[in-house]
Design an enzyme around this catalytic site. Sequence first.
Site, PDB file in Angstrom:
ATOM      1  N   GLU A   5       0.846  -1.200   0.000  1.00 26.05           N
ATOM      2  CA  GLU A   5       0.000   0.000   0.000  1.00 26.05           C
ATOM      3  C   GLU A   5       0.883   1.253   0.000  1.00 26.05           C
ATOM      4  OE1 GLU A   5      -2.276  -0.679   3.522  1.00 26.05           O
ATOM      5  OE2 GLU A   5      -2.872  -2.673   2.827  1.00 26.05           O
TER       6      GLU A   5
ATOM      7  N   GLU B  22      -4.050  -6.777   3.146  1.00 27.96           N
ATOM      8  CA  GLU B  22      -2.775  -7.312   3.648  1.00 27.96           C
ATOM      9  C   GLU B  22      -2.587  -8.806   3.428  1.00 27.96           C
ATOM     10  OE1 GLU B  22      -3.320  -3.386   5.413  1.00 27.96           O
ATOM     11  OE2 GLU B  22      -4.653  -5.114   5.226  1.00 27.96           O
TER      12      GLU B  22
ATOM     13  N   GLN C 220       2.067  -1.806   5.577  1.00 27.16           N
ATOM     14  CA  GLN C 220       2.362  -0.404   5.876  1.00 27.16           C
ATOM     15  C   GLN C 220       2.766  -0.166   7.330  1.00 27.16           C
ATOM     16  OE1 GLN C 220      -0.640   3.060   5.342  1.00 27.16           O
ATOM     17  NE2 GLN C 220       0.551   2.911   3.444  1.00 27.16           N
TER      18      GLN C 220
ATOM     19  N   ASP D  78       0.910  -2.885  13.093  1.00 33.56           N
ATOM     20  CA  ASP D  78      -0.418  -3.307  13.566  1.00 33.56           C
ATOM     21  C   ASP D  78      -1.226  -3.992  12.470  1.00 33.56           C
ATOM     22  OD1 ASP D  78      -0.912  -1.937  16.438  1.00 33.56           O
ATOM     23  OD2 ASP D  78       0.313  -0.639  15.194  1.00 33.56           O
ATOM     24  N   TYR D  79      -1.016  -3.578  11.217  1.00 36.33           N
ATOM     25  CA  TYR D  79      -1.788  -4.157  10.116  1.00 36.33           C
ATOM     26  C   TYR D  79      -1.328  -5.566   9.776  1.00 36.33           C
ATOM     27  CZ  TYR D  79      -2.908   0.817   9.335  1.00 36.33           C
ATOM     28  OH  TYR D  79      -3.302   2.116   9.471  1.00 36.33           O
TER      29      TYR D  79
ATOM     30  N   HIS E 177      -1.954   2.266  15.582  1.00 32.84           N
ATOM     31  CA  HIS E 177      -0.726   2.543  14.843  1.00 32.84           C
ATOM     32  C   HIS E 177       0.526   2.443  15.710  1.00 32.84           C
ATOM     33  CE1 HIS E 177      -3.906   4.482  12.461  1.00 32.84           C
ATOM     34  NE2 HIS E 177      -3.123   4.243  11.411  1.00 32.84           N
TER      35      HIS E 177
END
Length: 802
Positions: free
Chosen positions: A493, A524, A546, A549-550, A591
């Site tokens: 991303e 993801e 990115q 956390d993702y 984040h």
Amino acid sequence: MSSKPIEKEVLSFEDFKQEVINDYKIAVISRECSLLGRREVLTGKAKFGIFGDGKEVPQLALAKAFKNGDFRSGYYRDQTFMMALGLLSIPEFFAGLYGHTDINLEPMSAGRQMGGHFTTHSLDENGNWKNLTQQKNSSADISPTAGQMPRLLGLAQASKIYRNVKGLENHTQFSNQGNEVAWGTIGNASTSEGLFFETINAAGVLQVPMVMSVWDDAYGISVPARYQTTKESISEILKGFQRDENTNGYEIFTVKGWDYPSLVEVYQNAGALARAEHVPVLIHVQELTQPQGHSTSGSHERYKSKERLEWESEHDCIVQMRKWMISNNIASEEDINAIDEAAKKEVLQGKKEAWNNFIKPIKEEQQDLANLLTNLAQKSPNGVFLQKFATDLLAIKEPINKDVITTARKTLRLVINEDGKPTLVQWIKDFMTKTQPKFSSHLYSQSAKSIANIPAVAPAYDENSETVDARLIIRNNFDALFTKHPDVLIFGEDSGNIGDVNQGLEGMQEKYGEFRVSDTGIREATILGQGIGMAMRGLRPIAEIQYLDYLLYAIQIMSDDLATLQYRTYGRQKAPLIVRTRGHRLEGIWHAGSPMGMILNAIRGMYVLVPRNMTQAAGFYNTLLESDEPALVIECLNGYRLKEKLPVNLGEFKTPLGIVETIKEGSDITVVSYGSTLRIIEQAAKELFEVGINVEIIDVQSLLPFDINHDIVKSVAKTNRLLVVDEDVPGGASAYILQQVVEKQHAYQYLDSEPQTLTSKEHRPAYGTDGDYFSKPSVEDVYEKIYAIMHEVNPSRYPDLY
């Protein structure tokens, strides 16, 4: 066995008849394997069975369209397909059912996965690539439903890369000008999973040569389609994906799963279209059956109506193929009956061969141990008990390795003070030395390209080396890597046009093109899948998530697929994917998380690297691209604008994995940490030095592998105190580090104070700078924690702060 069509420009009717008859033989053999396989489970020889009965005929059609270089990414009912291609024999089918640990006899996983999980060998026994274009390929299956979908996307995308990227012309062992198709299979109920829809959407966007087969038998275990899928039809609800003359999209076919000639025609058309035009295709194979139910765990008579069971009996694909053959004068009923009888005998013989191969070496160990115990019994005061162990062991008609070694280890207790003990101990050690690797090897690479074989190279500087924003070190290093390695590509991303959110890829897409530096959608799991599939086909992808956390969106794919790949294939497949992300010390619940404990415990089989600066990070990328192992690299979010000196050997210096770095020497306490938290510790150490406390700070640099030279314990031996500081939750990565140092490195013997940890609070970090301060360790937290430890050591010199 093979379902390969006879290669002639014009097929005579006799040739056509022979091909159909051969297909029917394969279908019947596969069905007999399923039927006999179920009996083997119910009699206890096998633990569990999940079979491909009811799906035989469409898989024959799929096999006919499958060519050398193609890849399958499927699920656990594709045994007929594998048999039709000559990739699965009857003894191998049963060896998988028994869990045979010999890779030569059970080539799917050497007993590490249950039967029905199919693979081919992309690597030789030394971990070197074979020529994948000269064989038919199956990526190693996993059990989680729809978990095969993300990888399928990458397998298909690799063909697009090979067709369109210059500099890959010599990668001829991986692709023939991108002409390979990736074939996916899934059950209708599993299309309800988000991974299915995410992959379908991504493949439509990317326009990759992917043919997706949905085997539809109207159920998902006991749950009928009306509870699974809107309109009870995946092809109906995906009609909006159908391409037209103005838009990209899919070709969508529907076909009855018992209609042999229509199936062959559909699969030939689908394969040719995907191969030539790189268009994704969905084939919805309807009206299939599942004669034995979902698995050996239960009976489908419990949840299917009498009418449904009667319909399934009538529309069984083999029954229908048999009728079609008779009505079209391809074979008589007598001929077909003869084929059926011969198949039963052939399968029974293959089953016996597989069982004998499985049981023979165990029985040899059984007899060997029994003889040893009998000999020991003759000289032992506990001889009567030793002989009973031997007799009971020999009474087990169908032993497993557990029976043998359990007997030996229990017997050891009886001879603990006897002269025969060394002989038995040696037997146990020898047994475990040769047996344990059958279950535990190849979690990490054992090839010459293992991380352990990559020598470190220090960053080099000269009198002209500038001090720059650290992001430029990452950017310029990637530039060097793209030039050096034409098979390296990066995607994620915002990775392409804007050069990632922190400008670490600034200008790279413009320089190297959209195929090598590309943007993706917000998805993801399939970003990871793209990387896995392309890495399995010889490319060197870097999948960018990115923010840390993702990563949770993709953790299942990393854990179940990527991290286990070498292990579950006994080192016969690999996917040296690099996963790039950034984390630590940002602001906000979503984040600024650092779920390191979760990650460490989920992805054993990958490496987890936590560089504190961009020079270290760049060196990790350089190292990894020389190896054949997958890894996660977590860059420090607050490090891109910090100043670092620009090395002159970009793309060449290599940060070693598993080697810690002492960034400040001290004498009073050893503080261990990683990443951005180290800068907080360094500040606290300066303030502590002012009151006479000299802190030694160690940066672990990588969590997997961890301190392979055991340098931390050497520091603890000097300071006699240990503190682990981490921004994960209590009991997260700090507990892992403590276990490694105190237990594995035996640091407990040098400690004069209780080893302690300092972590974040249990909750997610609240938003803003205050949220960071009151959620994660601060300079003051570190100062006071260390001061309190030293107060306990010397209360007069360090009076209590509170």
